[in-house]
Design an enzyme around this catalytic site. Structure first.
Site, short mmCIF file in Angstrom:
data_model
loop_
_atom_site.label_atom_id
_atom_site.label_comp_id
_atom_site.label_asym_id
_atom_site.label_seq_id
_atom_site.Cartn_x
_atom_site.Cartn_y
_atom_site.Cartn_z
N VAL A 57 0.83 -1.20 0.00
CA VAL A 57 0.00 0.00 0.00
C VAL A 57 0.87 1.26 0.00
O VAL A 57 0.67 2.17 -0.82
CB VAL A 57 -0.96 -0.03 1.21
N PHE A 74 -8.15 0.47 -1.47
CA PHE A 74 -8.85 -0.74 -1.94
C PHE A 74 -8.08 -1.44 -3.05
O PHE A 74 -8.65 -2.17 -3.84
CB PHE A 74 -10.26 -0.37 -2.40
N ARG A 89 -5.74 -3.92 -5.21
CA ARG A 89 -5.45 -5.36 -5.20
C ARG A 89 -4.03 -5.57 -5.68
O ARG A 89 -3.57 -4.85 -6.59
CB ARG A 89 -6.39 -6.09 -6.18
N GLU A 90 -3.36 -6.55 -5.14
CA GLU A 90 -2.02 -6.88 -5.64
C GLU A 90 -2.17 -7.33 -7.09
O GLU A 90 -3.14 -8.00 -7.45
CB GLU A 90 -1.40 -7.98 -4.79
N LYS A 133 -13.80 -0.11 4.98
CA LYS A 133 -12.69 -0.97 4.55
C LYS A 133 -12.86 -2.40 5.07
O LYS A 133 -12.80 -3.38 4.32
CB LYS A 133 -11.36 -0.37 5.05
N LEU A 140 -17.08 -13.94 -7.96
CA LEU A 140 -17.84 -15.19 -7.87
C LEU A 140 -17.07 -16.28 -8.60
O LEU A 140 -17.65 -17.13 -9.26
CB LEU A 140 -19.23 -15.01 -8.49
N GLY A 142 -12.90 -21.77 -6.49
CA GLY A 142 -11.54 -22.28 -6.57
C GLY A 142 -11.10 -22.93 -5.27
O GLY A 142 -11.94 -23.49 -4.54
N CYS A 199 -4.48 -10.04 3.12
CA CYS A 199 -5.59 -9.19 3.55
C CYS A 199 -6.83 -9.97 4.02
O CYS A 199 -7.20 -9.88 5.18
CB CYS A 199 -5.98 -8.23 2.44
N LYS A 203 -2.58 -15.83 -5.74
CA LYS A 203 -3.45 -15.62 -6.90
C LYS A 203 -2.54 -15.29 -8.08
O LYS A 203 -1.33 -15.05 -7.89
CB LYS A 203 -4.44 -14.48 -6.65
C1 UGA Z 1 -7.98 -7.57 -1.50
C2 UGA Z 1 -9.15 -6.69 -1.98
O1 UGA Z 1 -9.67 -7.17 -3.22
C3 UGA Z 1 -8.69 -5.24 -2.15
O2 UGA Z 1 -9.81 -4.43 -2.50
C4 UGA Z 1 -8.08 -4.77 -0.83
O3 UGA Z 1 -7.59 -3.42 -0.96
C5 UGA Z 1 -6.94 -5.66 -0.43
O4 UGA Z 1 -7.42 -7.02 -0.30
C6 UGA Z 1 -6.38 -5.16 0.87
O5 UGA Z 1 -7.11 -5.15 1.85
O6 UGA Z 1 -5.26 -4.64 0.88
P1 UGA Z 1 -5.92 -8.76 -2.76
O7 UGA Z 1 -5.68 -9.49 -1.47
O8 UGA Z 1 -4.78 -8.13 -3.45
O9 UGA Z 1 -7.01 -7.57 -2.55
O10 UGA Z 1 -6.49 -9.82 -3.77
P2 UGA Z 1 -7.90 -10.20 -4.43
O11 UGA Z 1 -7.80 -9.98 -5.87
O12 UGA Z 1 -9.02 -9.58 -3.72
O13 UGA Z 1 -7.91 -11.78 -4.16
C7 UGA Z 1 -7.87 -12.32 -2.85
C8 UGA Z 1 -7.97 -13.83 -2.90
O14 UGA Z 1 -9.29 -14.20 -3.32
C9 UGA Z 1 -7.03 -14.51 -3.89
O15 UGA Z 1 -6.51 -15.66 -3.28
C10 UGA Z 1 -7.91 -14.86 -5.07
O16 UGA Z 1 -7.44 -15.96 -5.80
C11 UGA Z 1 -9.23 -15.15 -4.38
N1 UGA Z 1 -10.42 -14.95 -5.24
C12 UGA Z 1 -10.73 -13.73 -5.70
C13 UGA Z 1 -11.24 -16.05 -5.54
O17 UGA Z 1 -10.97 -17.19 -5.10
N2 UGA Z 1 -12.35 -15.86 -6.29
C14 UGA Z 1 -12.70 -14.62 -6.77
O18 UGA Z 1 -13.75 -14.53 -7.46
C15 UGA Z 1 -11.87 -13.54 -6.48
#
Ligand code: UGA
Length: 469
Positions: A11, A151, A153-154, A223, A269, A272, A279, A339
């Site tokens: 961040v 907000f 995402r990585e 948040k 949605l 997996g 996070c 991810k």
């Molecule tokens: C998440 C939030 O999406 C961000 O908005 C937030 O700012 C961030 O946490 C944080 O609090 O700093 P991030 O952890 O980078 O972001 O990753 P995501 O893309 O949200 O994915 C999180 C996990 O969920 C991954 O393991 C991904 O594979 C999984 N995922 C995501 C699913 O299994 N299904 C989905 O439909 C989406």
């Protein structure tokens, strides 16, 4: 404007680089001297699209790095705090680093400062920051505190910052709101997006960004509530995927049907092996702890976590179902990050699954486009795990191939070539990277999440092996 950012993690670093990109002078402060030295040389410590471009553009000009808090905050009227808030034993967020940074800021302040929290923190943190500053000798008129949750995402952090769905400013006074609006003005009026060298906007970007002005406590809850809701969506669809498997329904069709309802939407949605990362797992626990402290037992969050953990066990069961016994089997693993699109392996379901398979006596040959360096450090040298330079090398002579992270590179693999590498044409996909039709045509026995098992199209498999001959 001149801004300081304390903390150079995901961040902090992305915020500093993006604030420089939208026209401010940013100084990023971290007490990790090696990290700061690397950043000064232009080496980003994380794999993040566009971050190298921003470092190249602004480093040494309007983007500076230092280990000295004093130097960092001397000239900056606004100080963003973006330090880690890891889980404590009981699950609540440990905000002790936030407190000690505030104490340090209080000792070094030489004029009015706005202290803005970007770290994910429990509701009420802003009030504590005010108390800490005052207890450490800062008079009330010499500072404001505000909450400005992030907000991003990585993997898409830079474009998430520059083209956000919303900018939340949790301010309990007008002066803080005005200062922060000025910081984000180029995103709020669309002038950044229209500028000549702007980082390209994603297709679904909202320009200009929507401003949401709230109290600091509401911003903190926005948040925590957002992350918990997203995690809940994932666990919900994973639970539905498990019912699909039991009833021969196809989760992709079900998601299409459910997600077409505009009140629900399709995003997040994707079923997996469960969510991971630094996070969601931590923030879910912290939110539950906040609720508990307020006398509310938010049990739904416990269930979200349970379903998430169950997904890994169910995937392992699927591997056993496809291979019968596991001991001595060689398994190719594609994807180790939590991810696709990142090199981060924190709380990665992929790592947990690989560890379980190693315990079962499997031999693992793994490949990840970015996370291999971090993953190597996670396993003892004596473990039966090897790492390869390509997906095809990982597949060579393996009894089956497991897909554990949703990298675009995996979706684009030459499936014929992949099949020829494998000892048996078995793919167990924990991220539904491929379509069943595609895998059937390519001659694979294909197992995925929430979709019926697919057997190879014998005709196309024979045709392709004839062509190869
Ligand atoms: C998440 C939030 O999406 C961000 O908005 C937030 O700012 C961030 O946490 C944080 O609090 O700093 P991030 O952890 O980078 O972001 O990753 P995501 O893309 O949200 O994915 C999180 C996990 O969920 C991954 O393991 C991904 O594979 C999984 N995922 C995501 C699913 O299994 N299904 C989905 O439909 C989406």
């Amino acid at each position: 404007m001149q801004v300081a950012i304390v903390g150079s993690g995901y961040v902090g670093l992305v915020a500093a680089a993006c604030l420089a990109e939208i026209g401010h002078t940013a100084v990023c402060i971290d007490n990790d001297a090696a990290k700061i030295a690397a950043l000064e040389r232009g080496d980003p410590p994380i794999h993040e699209e566009f971050l190298p471009v921003l470092l190249e553009r602004h480093r040494g000009k309007t983007l500076h790095f230092t280990t000295s808090l004093e130097e960092g905050i001397r000239k900056s009227a606004i100080i963003f705090i973006a330090v880690p808030t890891p889980p404590s034993e009981s699950g609540d967020a440990d905000v002790s680093v936030v407190e000690s940074v505030c104490q340090d800021i209080a000792r070094r302040m030489n004029g009015f400062r706005l202290v803005v929290v970007k770290s994910t923190v429990p509701a009420g943190t802003n009030n504590w920051i005010r108390r800490v500053l005052q207890r450490n000798g800062v008079q009330a008129h010499c500072f404001d505190a505000a909450s400005n949750p992030e907000f991003l995402r990585e993997g898409t952090a830079v474009t998430d910052f520059l083209y956000p769905d919303r900018i939340v400013l949790g301010c309990d006074c007008g002066r803080a709101a005005e200062m922060l609006k000025q910081v984000y003005q180029p995103l709020l009026d669309g002038s950044y997006a229209a500028s000549k060298n702007a980082i390209p906007a994603p297709d679904d970007a909202l320009v200009p960004a929507r401003l949401i002005l709230t109290s600091s406590a509401s911003a903190e809850l926005i948040k925590q509530g957002s992350n918990a809701f997203l995690a809940m969506k994932i666990s919900f669809i994973n639970a539905v995927a498990n019912i699909c498997e039991a009833t021969d329904a196809d989760i992709e069709e079900v998601v299409d049907g459910i997600g077409s309802d505009q009140r629900i939407g399709r995003k997040f949605l994707k079923p997996g092996i469960g969510y991971g990362g630094s996070c969601f797992p931590k923030d879910l626990l912290a939110f539950r702890a906040v609720a508990r402290d307020q006398g509310y037992d938010f049990r739904l969050l416990e269930e979200v976590k349970r379903i998430n953990e169950e997904q890994r066990r169910l995937f392992l069961r699927k591997v056993r179902g496809a291979l019968w016994t596991l001991k001595g089997k060689r398994l190719a693993v594609l994807g180790l990050a939590y991810k696709g699109g990142t090199d981060d392996i924190r709380e990665s379901p992929a790592i947990g699954i690989v560890q379980a398979l190693l315990r079962e006596g499997c031999e693992i040959v793994a490949y990840d486009p970015a996370a291999m360096k971090r993953a190597k450090a996670e396993f003892q040298p004596c473990c039966s795990i090897r790492f390869t330079e390509t997906a095809y090398e990982a597949a060579a002579d393996a009894d089956a191939l497991l897909v554990l992270a949703e990298w675009e590179e995996f979706a684009a693999l030459d499936l014929e070539r992949l099949r020829e590498q494998l000892k048996h044409p078995i793919v167990i996909d924990g991220r539904n990277v491929y379509s069943r039709e595609q895998m059937r045509k390519a001659g694979f026995c294909y197992f995925s999440v929430g979709r019926p098992e697919t057997q190879p199209d014998v005709r196309s498999a024979i045709q392709s092996s004839d062509a190869a001959a």
